[in-house]
Scaffold this motif. Structure first.
Motif: not given
Length: 463
Positions: A51, A53, A92, A163, A204-205, A207-208, A229
């Motif tokens: 989580r 991100k 991410g 990260r 999220n694309q 930082a997924g 992603n």
């Protein structure tokens, strides 16, 4: 920890009351007696990293607009172009199981050896892979005896990095548009528009997170693969053309009808493919190491999705009614649309039919309004097929529903009034179905949302 107030509510479908816990009381017990609870530190760590991100998306835009009138003001044109520069910097998680392997001075993984010093191998000939030595074993001896202890947290801290993946991306897009209106008659106007729009991927694309394969094991398109992603995916774009006729009743209402066509390209889909140097460069991955592996990601689906629709609107004050019934206004609108094209399967959650209608009564001392909203059946997300239970072409569906709202206001004086709003007067429920080509009707219901009625009563004052 019983929540006495919430537990008085009756369960749906005729079931009796259900006891519910009070989250606040549970938290107080945990603070006073933490030994009552069992924690999984490895799960807590991995959830926190997943989580954690960060995304910075900066959109710099400029718009050039030109207005003009022709034919003695009957024809009005408004045109322009909007330029948008998008810069993205995202972080991410990074999951790399090879970070738990021992390596020599050259960075090569050190394989395990037997008691005689021979390298141990796994797999089948001729593709034998040496069994690597782990920095941290999966379990460690229990200092007080008994079953060995899990070493999962220490391994996660080595291989599951907070990260640990950074993505940078930028792109420049231009969006032209042209709007026109022409007075065919004093009370009849035709309007048209041509414009381009964009649908950006979610944050999220970027930082997924990134899950890497175990490079000491053979590549597998199902298991030992790269999962991420696609940071290089393009935002989908749409070209839209609209035409609309508006007819105005003298001082008392209007009627309009219009249609539109929208062509969308670069819709999003999912696939598994062999890694390429261009794709690996988005994440700084060495092609010499990762090019033999497969990638599970998303991509821009080739082809177009075409959406076509019509819209009809009507609003009128009924001036022909007798004096005691003056102040009545009726209104209604409908929209119908459809989507076609190679990518239709990825275009979910649009509603093909929406109807709204209502009636209102306005008097100097009070007003009341009732609205009806009908939404037709719509298809939601696709459900992944399973060889045992889920056949291809299985989707979530949301059936049609009719919602009724009632609003009223009564003036108690020049500055004070009382109002009443009732949402969902008809107690409409929203079902979600799971349905495939051969799913029997009795097995389709997946969930039901019972929103009940929402009553709002209050006072309004102007001071």
């Amino acid at each position: 920890i019983l929540d006495e107030g919430f537990s008085k509510r009756f369960a749906p479908w005729g079931f009796p009351r259900v006891q519910w816990p009070d989250g606040y009381d549970l938290w107080q017990i945990y603070k006073k007696n933490p030994d009552y609870f069992t924690r999984n530190l490895n799960t807590e760590y991995r959830n926190a990293v997943a989580r954690s991100k960060y995304v910075s998306e900066v959109i710099s835009a400029a718009y050039l607009r030109v207005d003009t009138s022709l034919l003695n003001g009957r024809l009005k044109l408004v045109g322009g172009v909007r330029g948008e520069q998008t810069n993205i910097d995202a972080f991410g998680f990074r999951s790399d199981p090879t970070l738990n392997y021992r390596r020599d001075a050259r960075g090569e993984v050190i394989p395990q050896r037997d008691a005689n010093g021979n390298i141990l191998y796994t797999g089948t000939a001729p593709n034998l892979t040496p069994v690597p030595s782990l920095i941290l074993p999966l379990t460690i001896p229990n200092p007080v005896g008994g079953a060995p202890l899990s070493n999962a947290l220490a391994i996660s801290q080595l291989t599951y990095l907070d990260r640990g993946t950074q993505v940078k991306k930028e792109y420049l897009r231009f969006f032209p548009s042209l709007n026109a209106s022409y007075n065919l008659r004093e009370n009849l106007i035709v309007r048209g528009a041509i414009y381009q729009s964009v649908g950006r991927p979610g944050v999220n694309q970027y930082a997924g997170g990134l899950t890497l394969p175990d490079t000491e094991l053979p590549a597998s398109p199902e298991t030992n693969r790269i999962s991420v992603n696609n940071a290089g995916i393009k935002a989908w774009s749409a070209n839209t053309a609209k035409l609309r006729f508006e007819y105005y009743f003298e001082k008392v209402g209007q009627f309009s009808v219009g249609g539109y066509r929208r062509e969308i390209k670069n819709m999003f889909g999912n696939l598994v493919f062999q890694a390429t140097p261009e794709f690996l460069a988005n994440y700084g991955l060495d092609p010499a190491t990762y090019e033999p592996y497969f990638v599970a990601t998303n991509y821009n689906v080739p082809g177009l999705v075409r959406m076509e629709g019509i819209e009809v609107d009507y609003k009128q004050v009924l001036t022909f009614l007798p004096h005691w019934a003056r102040g009545v206004q009726v209104f209604g609108n409908l929209s119908a649309q459809r989507a076609t094209g190679d990518s239709t399967a990825t275009f979910a959650n649009y509603t093909p039919r929406v109807y709204n209608w209502g009636v209102s009564l306005t008097r100097p001392q009070f007003n009341v309004r009732m609205n009806w909203n009908y939404r037709g059946t719509r298809r939601a997300g696709r459900i992944a097929e399973s060889p045992r239970s889920i056949e291809p072409g299985t989707y979530f569906w949301v059936p049609k529903a009719l919602y009724i709202d009632l609003k009223g206001e009564y003036r108690l004086g020049q500055r004070v009034s009382v109002f009443l709003n009732i949402r969902n007067l008809g107690n409409a429920k929203e079902d979600v179905l799971r349905r495939g080509p051969n799913t029997p009707d009795y097995a389709t219901l997946f969930s039901r949302y019972d929103y009940a009625q929402l009553w709002t009563v209050g006072f309004k004052g102007t001071f």
